[in-house]
Write a protein that holds these residues in place. Structure first.
Motif, PDB file in Angstrom:
ATOM      1  N   VAL A   1      22.908   5.889  46.452  1.00  0.00           N
ATOM      2  CA  VAL A   1      22.063   6.177  45.287  1.00  0.00           C
ATOM      3  C   VAL A   1      20.977   7.184  45.653  1.00  0.00           C
ATOM      4  N   ILE A   2      20.324   6.960  46.794  1.00  0.00           N
ATOM      5  CA  ILE A   2      19.250   7.856  47.230  1.00  0.00           C
ATOM      6  C   ILE A   2      19.783   9.268  47.444  1.00  0.00           C
ATOM      7  N   LEU A   3      20.925   9.379  48.120  1.00  0.00           N
ATOM      8  CA  LEU A   3      21.492  10.700  48.391  1.00  0.00           C
ATOM      9  C   LEU A   3      21.882  11.413  47.095  1.00  0.00           C
ATOM     10  N   VAL A   4      22.494  10.675  46.178  1.00  0.00           N
ATOM     11  CA  VAL A   4      22.940  11.280  44.916  1.00  0.00           C
ATOM     12  C   VAL A   4      21.749  11.727  44.077  1.00  0.00           C
ATOM     13  N   THR A   5      20.775  10.841  43.905  1.00  0.00           N
ATOM     14  CA  THR A   5      19.641  11.185  43.043  1.00  0.00           C
ATOM     15  C   THR A   5      18.754  12.254  43.669  1.00  0.00           C
TER      16      THR A   5
END
Length: 208
Positions: free
Chosen positions: A155-159
């Motif tokens: 999630v962190i990488l995508v956002t």
């Protein structure tokens, strides 16, 4: 003697993959970019509603919402409209070139396209399971397991990747549509981003 390449051919040669990803505005602007951008904002909002996320701030992506389909769409439109107006003021006050509102509006709408990929990714089962796992932990349930931790990293990488890409596009859109470059332009852009973040946080979290 061979004919020299035409201006069109030179432009085609200049448009590398990197150009399309980070500065498509040298080829797409005005009404065309506005149509593409607004379609992207609406599509991103609908995907966000399905994923349970909101774009409640100029650069913000937050999960854990159950909202009507229209709300993330309005989030996106508010974020785009506020930032467009701020950049128009900047251009009127500081740009030495004639500036058109439709160019600023169109390129800034198109610059928000990475959020469509973010919203689509947040609908994936891995991300949805992660949201459920986080909610369970916050409610005093089970501890974080390995799959949830993996999902959080995803999630962190995508956002973060999507937001950074969007900001890069927003800067290029500003630079091209307002014909402003250099240190002063960067400072003005950062100021507009900060003001835009404050204004959109208020509008999307308090007003909406």
């Amino acid at each position: 003697m061979e004919n020299s390449p035409s201006t069109h051919q030179k432009m085609q040669q200049e448009m590398t993959i990197g150009s399309w990803l980070f500065n498509p505005f040298i080829r797409i602007a005005g009404a065309r970019s506005l149509i593409i951008g607004l379609a992207g904002i609406v599509a991103a909002g609908l995907a966000a509603a399905g994923a349970g996320i909101r774009f409640d701030g100029l650069l913000d992506v937050h999960a854990g919402y159950e909202v009507a389909l229209w709300m993330p769409v309005v989030d996106g439109l508010v974020n785009w409209a506020v930032f467009t107006l701020l950049l128009m003021v900047v251009a009127i006050l500081f740009s030495k070139s004639a500036v058109r509102l439709i160019d600023i509006a169109g390129t800034q709408a198109m610059a928000r396209m990475p959020l469509l990929l973010v919203a689509a990714a947040c609908n994936l089962p891995l991300i949805q399971d992660t949201f459920d796992g986080i909610a369970t932990v916050l409610m005093g349930g089970d501890e974080l397991d390995r799959s949830t931790v993996t999902g959080i990293v995803a999630v962190i990488l995508v956002t973060l990747g999507g937001v950074v890409w969007m900001v890069a596009l927003m800067w290029k859109a500003f630079s091209v549509s307002c014909n402003m470059r250099g240190g002063r332009a960067i400072a003005l852009f950062i100021l507009a981003v900060l003001l835009g973040e404050a204004a959109t946080l208020y509008l999307t979290r308090v007003v909406l």
